[in-house]
Design a protein around this motif. Sequence first.
Motif, PDB file in Angstrom:
ATOM      1  N   PRO A  53       0.790  -1.240   0.000  1.00  0.00           N
ATOM      2  CA  PRO A  53       0.000   0.000   0.000  1.00  0.00           C
ATOM      3  C   PRO A  53       0.823   1.292   0.000  1.00  0.00           C
ATOM      4  CG  PRO A  53      -0.878  -1.545   1.607  1.00  0.00           C
ATOM      5  CD  PRO A  53       0.405  -2.125   1.121  1.00  0.00           C
ATOM      6  N   THR A  54       1.936   1.317   0.713  1.00  0.00           N
ATOM      7  CA  THR A  54       2.643   2.597   0.872  1.00  0.00           C
ATOM      8  C   THR A  54       4.156   2.424   0.773  1.00  0.00           C
ATOM      9  OG1 THR A  54       2.928   2.363   3.262  1.00  0.00           O
ATOM     10  CG2 THR A  54       0.893   3.437   2.509  1.00  0.00           C
ATOM     11  N   GLY A  55       4.825   3.549   0.582  1.00  0.00           N
ATOM     12  CA  GLY A  55       6.283   3.567   0.573  1.00  0.00           C
ATOM     13  C   GLY A  55       6.854   3.235   1.945  1.00  0.00           C
ATOM     14  N   VAL A  56       6.171   3.677   2.989  1.00  0.00           N
ATOM     15  CA  VAL A  56       6.634   3.360   4.342  1.00  0.00           C
ATOM     16  C   VAL A  56       6.656   1.842   4.535  1.00  0.00           C
ATOM     17  CG1 VAL A  56       6.030   3.510   6.801  1.00  0.00           C
ATOM     18  CG2 VAL A  56       5.932   5.567   5.375  1.00  0.00           C
ATOM     19  N   MET A  57       5.587   1.180   4.097  1.00  0.00           N
ATOM     20  CA  MET A  57       5.556  -0.279   4.253  1.00  0.00           C
ATOM     21  C   MET A  57       6.607  -0.948   3.359  1.00  0.00           C
ATOM     22  SD  MET A  57       2.468  -3.088   4.077  1.00  0.00           S
ATOM     23  CE  MET A  57       1.288  -2.224   5.088  1.00  0.00           C
ATOM     24  N   ALA A  65      17.282  11.070   6.419  1.00  0.00           N
ATOM     25  CA  ALA A  65      16.589  10.085   5.569  1.00  0.00           C
ATOM     26  C   ALA A  65      15.121   9.976   5.961  1.00  0.00           C
ATOM     27  CB  ALA A  65      17.257   8.717   5.702  1.00  0.00           C
ATOM     28  N   HIS A  66      14.282   9.726   4.977  1.00  0.00           N
ATOM     29  CA  HIS A  66      12.856   9.517   5.217  1.00  0.00           C
ATOM     30  C   HIS A  66      12.632   8.405   6.231  1.00  0.00           C
ATOM     31  CE1 HIS A  66       8.580   8.861   4.276  1.00  0.00           C
ATOM     32  NE2 HIS A  66       8.602  10.028   3.684  1.00  0.00           N
ATOM     33  N   ILE A  67      13.427   7.348   6.163  1.00  0.00           N
ATOM     34  CA  ILE A  67      13.205   6.205   7.076  1.00  0.00           C
ATOM     35  C   ILE A  67      13.440   6.564   8.539  1.00  0.00           C
ATOM     36  CG2 ILE A  67      13.593   4.366   5.378  1.00  0.00           C
ATOM     37  CD1 ILE A  67      16.367   3.923   6.691  1.00  0.00           C
ATOM     38  N   LEU A  93      20.170   3.796   1.374  1.00  0.00           N
ATOM     39  CA  LEU A  93      20.426   5.000   0.583  1.00  0.00           C
ATOM     40  C   LEU A  93      19.093   5.560   0.102  1.00  0.00           C
ATOM     41  CD1 LEU A  93      23.190   3.466  -1.743  1.00  0.00           C
ATOM     42  CD2 LEU A  93      23.507   4.518   0.528  1.00  0.00           C
ATOM     43  N   GLU A  94      18.959   6.866   0.080  1.00  0.00           N
ATOM     44  CA  GLU A  94      17.714   7.481  -0.404  1.00  0.00           C
ATOM     45  C   GLU A  94      17.998   8.226  -1.708  1.00  0.00           C
ATOM     46  OE1 GLU A  94      15.315   9.236   2.686  1.00  0.00           O
ATOM     47  OE2 GLU A  94      14.752  10.878   1.347  1.00  0.00           O
ATOM     48  N   ASN A  95      17.332   7.797  -2.778  1.00  0.00           N
ATOM     49  CA  ASN A  95      17.608   8.328  -4.111  1.00  0.00           C
ATOM     50  C   ASN A  95      16.302   8.454  -4.881  1.00  0.00           C
ATOM     51  OD1 ASN A  95      19.292   9.187  -6.165  1.00  0.00           O
ATOM     52  ND2 ASN A  95      19.716   7.133  -6.931  1.00  0.00           N
ATOM     53  N   ILE A 137      17.815   0.509  -1.195  1.00  0.00           N
ATOM     54  CA  ILE A 137      17.562   1.824  -1.785  1.00  0.00           C
ATOM     55  C   ILE A 137      16.117   2.213  -1.506  1.00  0.00           C
ATOM     56  CG2 ILE A 137      17.410   3.215  -3.900  1.00  0.00           C
ATOM     57  CD1 ILE A 137      19.717   1.649  -5.065  1.00  0.00           C
ATOM     58  N   ASP A 138      15.948   3.349  -0.788  1.00  0.00           N
ATOM     59  CA  ASP A 138      14.634   3.969  -0.663  1.00  0.00           C
ATOM     60  C   ASP A 138      14.457   4.778  -1.939  1.00  0.00           C
ATOM     61  OD1 ASP A 138      12.427   5.530  -0.288  1.00  0.00           O
ATOM     62  OD2 ASP A 138      13.021   6.306   1.682  1.00  0.00           O
ATOM     63  N   GLY A 139      13.781   4.175  -2.883  1.00  0.00           N
ATOM     64  CA  GLY A 139      13.642   4.775  -4.209  1.00  0.00           C
ATOM     65  C   GLY A 139      12.251   5.322  -4.453  1.00  0.00           C
ATOM     66  N   ALA A 140      11.665   5.933  -3.421  1.00  0.00           N
ATOM     67  CA  ALA A 140      10.335   6.537  -3.607  1.00  0.00           C
ATOM     68  C   ALA A 140      10.332   7.374  -4.890  1.00  0.00           C
ATOM     69  CB  ALA A 140       9.976   7.397  -2.401  1.00  0.00           C
ATOM     70  N   ARG A 141      11.437   8.109  -5.109  1.00  0.00           N
ATOM     71  CA  ARG A 141      11.570   8.914  -6.341  1.00  0.00           C
ATOM     72  C   ARG A 141      12.749   8.440  -7.202  1.00  0.00           C
ATOM     73  NH1 ARG A 141      10.296  12.575  -2.359  1.00  0.00           N
ATOM     74  NH2 ARG A 141       8.215  13.470  -2.567  1.00  0.00           N
ATOM     75  N   LEU A 142      12.971   7.135  -7.213  1.00  0.00           N
ATOM     76  CA  LEU A 142      14.061   6.610  -8.045  1.00  0.00           C
ATOM     77  C   LEU A 142      13.783   6.849  -9.531  1.00  0.00           C
ATOM     78  CD1 LEU A 142      16.768   5.181  -7.646  1.00  0.00           C
ATOM     79  CD2 LEU A 142      15.600   2.983  -7.861  1.00  0.00           C
ATOM     80  N   SER A 194       2.820   6.309  -6.358  1.00  0.00           N
ATOM     81  CA  SER A 194       1.836   7.346  -6.037  1.00  0.00           C
ATOM     82  C   SER A 194       2.435   8.737  -5.876  1.00  0.00           C
ATOM     83  CB  SER A 194       1.106   6.961  -4.751  1.00  0.00           C
ATOM     84  OG  SER A 194       2.032   6.886  -3.693  1.00  0.00           O
ATOM     85  N   LYS A 195       3.714   8.895  -6.204  1.00  0.00           N
ATOM     86  CA  LYS A 195       4.285  10.245  -6.161  1.00  0.00           C
ATOM     87  C   LYS A 195       4.229  10.824  -7.575  1.00  0.00           C
ATOM     88  CE  LYS A 195       6.136  10.187  -1.798  1.00  0.00           C
ATOM     89  NZ  LYS A 195       7.209   9.825  -0.894  1.00  0.00           N
ATOM     90  N   GLY A 196       5.374  11.169  -8.129  1.00  0.00           N
ATOM     91  CA  GLY A 196       5.367  11.816  -9.434  1.00  0.00           C
ATOM     92  C   GLY A 196       4.704  11.007 -10.538  1.00  0.00           C
TER      93      GLY A 196
HETATM   94  C1  LIG Z   1       7.129   9.552   0.296  1.00  0.00           C
HETATM   95  C2  LIG Z   1       8.359   8.846   0.655  1.00  0.00           C
HETATM   96  C3  LIG Z   1       8.305   7.592   1.265  1.00  0.00           C
HETATM   97  C4  LIG Z   1       7.033   6.959   1.777  1.00  0.00           C
HETATM   98  O1  LIG Z   1       5.981   6.873   0.929  1.00  0.00           O
HETATM   99  P1  LIG Z   1       4.460   6.802   1.433  1.00  0.00           P
HETATM  100  O2  LIG Z   1       3.796   6.204   0.260  1.00  0.00           O
HETATM  101  O3  LIG Z   1       4.047   8.197   1.734  1.00  0.00           O
HETATM  102  O4  LIG Z   1       4.392   5.901   2.616  1.00  0.00           O
HETATM  103  C5  LIG Z   1       9.497   6.952   1.505  1.00  0.00           C
HETATM  104  N1  LIG Z   1      10.663   7.514   1.180  1.00  0.00           N
HETATM  105  C6  LIG Z   1      10.755   8.716   0.604  1.00  0.00           C
HETATM  106  C7  LIG Z   1      12.092   9.275   0.255  1.00  0.00           C
HETATM  107  C8  LIG Z   1       9.601   9.438   0.328  1.00  0.00           C
HETATM  108  O5  LIG Z   1       9.700  10.650  -0.227  1.00  0.00           O
END
Ligand SMILES: *Cc1c(COP(=O)(O)O)cnc(C)c1O
Length: 346
Positions: free
Chosen positions: A69-73, A95-97, A147-149, A180-185, A211-213
């Motif tokens: 469901p989410t990036g956090v999960m 870092a987001h984490i 790493l967050e990228n 890699i936390d690639g929410a915006r990879l 669900s971001k960009g």
């Molecule tokens: C938004 C984000 C998340 C988490 O995503 P959610 O879908 O809001 O849980 C994780 N890491 C980074 C870098 C983010 O920007």
Amino acid sequence: MTSSHSAPLVDLRSDTVTRPTRAVRAAMLEAEVGDDVYGEDPSVAALEARVLELFGGPGSRLGTALFVPTGVMANHIGLRMTAGPGEEVVCEADAHIVAHEDANLAWHGGIQTRTTLTERGQLSAEQLRRLIRTPGPYVVGTKVVALENTHNRAGGTVYSLEQLREIRALADERGVSVHIDGARLWNAHVATGIPLAEFGQIADTLSVCLSKGLGAPVGSVVLMPADKREEAKVMRHRLGGGWRQAGLLAAAGTYVVDHHIERLAEDHANAALLADRLREQGIRVSAPETNIVMIEVEDTAKTVAGCRERNILISAAGPGVLRAVTHLDVSEKDVLEAAATIADYA
Ligand SMILES: *Cc1c(COP(=O)(O)O)cnc(C)c1O
């Protein structure tokens, strides 16, 4: 939102605010679905296969992809595939984490995080060499380097392939994993031209947001070695993320992966335009590397409130700093209007 002006809303608070386009909604409407807890949703299976293929498929380090469901999960499951109670994740201090995930590694996983603050949100192999600890009878061992990228709080900064390869080599040398936390990879890929499959050669576990960009309404994907899939599915369920006809959401995800990645270049151009226009008016701004612009103002509350009056939404990122994020629902015209408005209240 009340406003005396009828100007359309320009929402620069985050790229999470994008709303599904007609085409995305059409893809959802047509989706074939089943019960994903039973592993019977064909649209979920299709999304997972598609994302896995993009990151290099079975030839990479990543053998399976799981829709969550989410990036956090996604980050949580990915990191816990390697680190357990009494073990350590090393990451950057902003870092987001560690900033935005409610200490879930400690809360649910008994995992310690050790951080170091950097200028651009980027860890170097040199820094990591000093941070990684080998476990011993009285030494907490590092299991994962995260790493967050792109790096969110540092303003959408990107790693170079060279940096990533150095970190990978160090991780191999020291026997630790790379997450890699690639929410915006996707943005990093478009900005640098590094093929997505390259990231599949760097990371042992990797998360991406749909669900971001990219503009899907909901959803993230976590990738990991194939033998971790069952454990990851149990963990997802334990966290309350076992979902049923999730194919409706997965279909949106597949659509945006197929149609909205390359267009992120427009968001990057709009971020650069916003930064240029603000700079021309004497405002100090970051040099955006992707779709995030950090803007220095004296009184963030005043600027945020003034902009809001004129239907421009922007958020404060810290004392004296605003953050503007460009995305699918922000046009060039919107950016020009936002630049003029921000300047009026800066
Ligand atoms: C938004 C984000 C998340 C988490 O995503 P959610 O879908 O809001 O849980 C994780 N890491 C980074 C870098 C983010 O920007």
